[in-house]
Write a protein that holds these residues in place. Structure first.
Motif, short mmCIF file in Angstrom:
data_model
loop_
_atom_site.label_atom_id
_atom_site.label_comp_id
_atom_site.label_asym_id
_atom_site.label_seq_id
_atom_site.Cartn_x
_atom_site.Cartn_y
_atom_site.Cartn_z
N ALA A 20 -41.46 8.27 26.01
CA ALA A 20 -40.19 9.29 26.39
C ALA A 20 -39.52 9.69 25.07
O ALA A 20 -39.32 10.78 25.08
CB ALA A 20 -39.40 8.65 27.29
N LEU A 21 -39.25 8.89 24.19
CA LEU A 21 -38.50 9.22 23.14
C LEU A 21 -39.20 10.04 22.03
O LEU A 21 -38.95 11.15 21.91
CB LEU A 21 -38.06 7.86 22.26
CG LEU A 21 -37.01 8.24 21.22
CD1 LEU A 21 -35.94 9.01 21.61
CD2 LEU A 21 -36.83 6.91 20.38
N GLY A 22 -40.82 9.67 22.14
CA GLY A 22 -41.44 10.25 21.09
C GLY A 22 -41.71 11.88 21.56
O GLY A 22 -41.76 12.85 20.86
N ILE A 23 -41.95 11.81 23.09
CA ILE A 23 -42.21 13.12 23.47
C ILE A 23 -40.98 14.33 23.49
O ILE A 23 -40.98 15.25 23.10
CB ILE A 23 -42.62 12.95 25.24
CG1 ILE A 23 -44.07 12.27 25.27
CG2 ILE A 23 -42.61 14.25 25.96
CD1 ILE A 23 -45.13 13.23 24.87
N ALA A 24 -39.66 13.52 23.77
CA ALA A 24 -38.45 14.45 23.68
C ALA A 24 -38.34 15.05 22.21
O ALA A 24 -38.05 15.99 21.85
CB ALA A 24 -37.22 13.47 24.07
N ALA A 25 -38.72 13.93 21.18
CA ALA A 25 -38.71 14.37 19.75
C ALA A 25 -39.75 15.46 19.42
O ALA A 25 -39.18 16.43 18.77
CB ALA A 25 -38.67 13.52 18.91
N SER A 26 -40.80 15.10 19.74
CA SER A 26 -42.06 16.10 19.51
C SER A 26 -41.71 17.58 20.21
O SER A 26 -41.81 18.77 19.82
CB SER A 26 -43.25 15.73 19.87
OG SER A 26 -43.22 15.59 21.53
N ILE A 27 -41.07 17.52 21.39
CA ILE A 27 -40.70 18.92 22.22
C ILE A 27 -39.51 19.57 21.29
O ILE A 27 -39.52 20.89 21.19
CB ILE A 27 -40.14 18.64 23.48
CG1 ILE A 27 -41.26 18.21 24.66
CG2 ILE A 27 -39.36 19.82 24.14
CD1 ILE A 27 -40.71 17.77 25.82
N LEU A 28 -38.63 18.71 20.85
CA LEU A 28 -37.63 19.43 20.06
C LEU A 28 -38.30 20.11 18.69
O LEU A 28 -37.93 21.42 18.14
CB LEU A 28 -36.73 18.24 19.48
CG LEU A 28 -35.74 17.97 20.75
CD1 LEU A 28 -34.85 16.83 20.15
CD2 LEU A 28 -34.94 19.07 21.13
N ILE A 29 -39.14 19.36 18.01
CA ILE A 29 -39.85 20.22 16.67
C ILE A 29 -40.47 21.13 17.20
O ILE A 29 -40.36 22.32 16.64
CB ILE A 29 -40.47 18.99 16.12
CG1 ILE A 29 -39.80 17.50 15.56
CG2 ILE A 29 -41.21 19.32 15.07
CD1 ILE A 29 -40.51 16.52 15.17
N PHE A 30 -41.32 21.20 18.18
CA PHE A 30 -42.24 22.37 18.28
C PHE A 30 -41.35 23.53 19.11
O PHE A 30 -41.62 24.52 18.66
CB PHE A 30 -43.31 22.05 19.55
CG PHE A 30 -44.56 21.29 18.95
CD1 PHE A 30 -45.63 21.75 18.13
CD2 PHE A 30 -44.54 19.71 18.83
CE1 PHE A 30 -46.62 21.41 17.56
CE2 PHE A 30 -45.79 19.11 18.38
CZ PHE A 30 -46.70 19.77 17.53
N GLY A 31 -40.32 23.24 20.02
CA GLY A 31 -39.51 24.12 20.60
C GLY A 31 -38.86 24.70 19.38
O GLY A 31 -38.75 25.99 19.29
N GLY A 32 -38.06 23.98 18.41
CA GLY A 32 -37.40 24.56 17.16
C GLY A 32 -38.50 25.65 16.50
O GLY A 32 -37.93 26.63 15.89
N HIS A 33 -39.49 24.96 16.21
CA HIS A 33 -40.52 25.82 15.31
C HIS A 33 -40.90 27.16 16.02
O HIS A 33 -40.50 28.21 15.27
CB HIS A 33 -41.75 25.14 15.39
CG HIS A 33 -42.91 25.90 14.48
ND1 HIS A 33 -43.10 26.37 13.20
CD2 HIS A 33 -43.97 26.49 15.20
CE1 HIS A 33 -44.00 26.97 13.18
NE2 HIS A 33 -44.78 27.21 14.23
#
Length: 396
Positions: free
Chosen positions: A219-232
């Motif tokens: 859950a933590l990893g998916i949340a972090a990756s969503i932030l990175i891809f979303g921010g990009h």
């Protein structure tokens, strides 16, 4: 797994790796990403010939993304009983069929039907990449193999739009899609020859997706990756208006800077394999930190064209390692349910792309282009913090 199935499996020697199957997947990835992005550079001729607006033609990209999101979640449970080699060949065949249908489309409905097939192919193929790659090479070679596969994606993103536009002026937009379909034929033949039989390891069901999210690290990893891809995608989607209004470069200058992004992205994709070998956790955190520095640098120095060009290239380099690093994290975090995990990851990335681009558009309209890199930079800081504070990937 049955004895017959085991007999069909090709053993993988630790000291001698056959990279041909990996490169066959990379070639297919080049075709998939190229086909997904082609309408961006061919909107006008597609719209004119089919008698539709450019906005309607642009929705072919959105349609593909939405279908890919849904398909990525359903593929693992829907194909859980089939040889993974057969499933990959099927998705490659769908890719070929989609391009042929688009190239022959007499109307808008047929065009959308072809793009739906492409979405199914993309969602299914990407959701299986991590699981299949793990079975093609020894464990210690997985980051390198993933960098090769995602290198295909980086190459396609760098050249698909400008090359498609160029070829469209010569052979027409229908011809461009047929050429892309031909690339799929080559990939299909290569995969048929190179890919070993791969029986399904662990049965996947829809409920598996929810059980994976109950694991704190997932859950933590998916949340972090969503932030990175979303921010990009919140900023990168609107890079052109930023460069035109803040950096004040013309169309040719924008093209050169975006090409620089693409080239640096390819380099970053391949360099990330070595970085992950040293420390996966550090790589996961370093990429958003670099992207944050670039975003804030563009806010401060975006008016200076030479510096802006270097910063855009730096963004491309940093983002190049993001898909490789997060897919490697997935292979080490959920090796017992890697196909379901792959579907979950692809769906989360598609969601991040959609939301990021949407939010970025709202910010651009309401507050101007300068606010978007500022918000993106802040998002990257949060993502890096989540990785450094809470994420504990194996062999990090």
């Amino acid at each position: 797994m049955s004895k017959a199935s085991c007999a069909n499996e090709v053993p993988l020697p630790e000291n001698s790796v056959n990279w041909s199957p990996v490169f066959s997947l990379a070639l297919c990835v080049i075709g998939l990403i190229t086909a997904e992005l082609l309408p961006i550079g061919l909107l006008t001729p597609m719209a004119n010939e089919l008698g539709i607006t450019e906005g309607m033609a642009g929705q072919t990209v959105t349609t593909t993304a939405i279908v890919a999101l849904v398909a990525s979640l359903l593929v693992a449970p829907a194909t859980r009983r089939f040889d993974r080699r057969v499933v990959l060949l099927f998705f490659t065949f769908l890719f070929i069929a989609s391009n042929v249908l688009v190239a022959m489309a007499p109307n808008y409905a047929a065009l959308l039907a072809g793009r739906v097939l492409l979405g199914i192919s993309i969602g299914g193929f990407w959701s299986m990449i991590a699981a299949v790659t793990m079975r093609l090479v020894p464990k210690e070679r997985v980051p390198r193999a993933l960098s090769i596969v995602f290198g295909g994606s980086a190459i396609a993103m760098a050249v698909a739009t400008p090359l498609g536009t160029y070829l469209g002026a010569i052979i027409g937009w229908r011809g461009v899609f047929l050429v892309t379909g031909g690339l799929g034929v080559i990939a299909l033949i290569w995969q048929f020859i190179a890919l070993p039989s791969m029986s399904p390891n662990v049965p996947s069901r829809l409920s598996t997706l929810f059980s994976l999210l109950k694991r704190p690290q997932v859950a933590l990893g998916i949340a972090a990756s969503i932030l990175i891809f979303g921010g990009h995608f919140a900023f990168f989607t609107y890079l052109r208006p930023f460069l035109e209004t803040v950096t004040r470069v013309n169309v040719s200058g924008v093209s050169v800077m975006i090409l620089g992004f693409g080239v640096a992205n390819v380099v970053g994709t391949f360099v990330s394999g070595a970085m992950i070998h040293r420390s996966l956790r550090l790589t996961l955190a370093l990429m958003p930190i670099l992207m944050c520095l670039v975003a804030f640098g563009l806010v401060v120095f975006g008016g200076l064209a030479p510096i802006a060009a270097l910063l855009v290239a730096g963004w491309g380099f940093a983002f190049g390692g993001v898909p490789v690093a997060w897919t490697t994290w997935l292979t080490r975090t959920v090796p017992d349910q890697i196909e379901s995990g792959g579907g979950l990851q692809v769906a989360s990335i598609q969601l991040a792309m959609t939301v990021g681009a949407g939010v970025g558009g709202v910010l651009v309209d309401r507050s101007g282009v300068l606010v978007v890199p500022t918000i993106s930079g802040a998002i990257f800081i949060v993502a890096a913090g989540l990785v450094l504070i809470g994420l504990r990937p194996q062999n990090s």
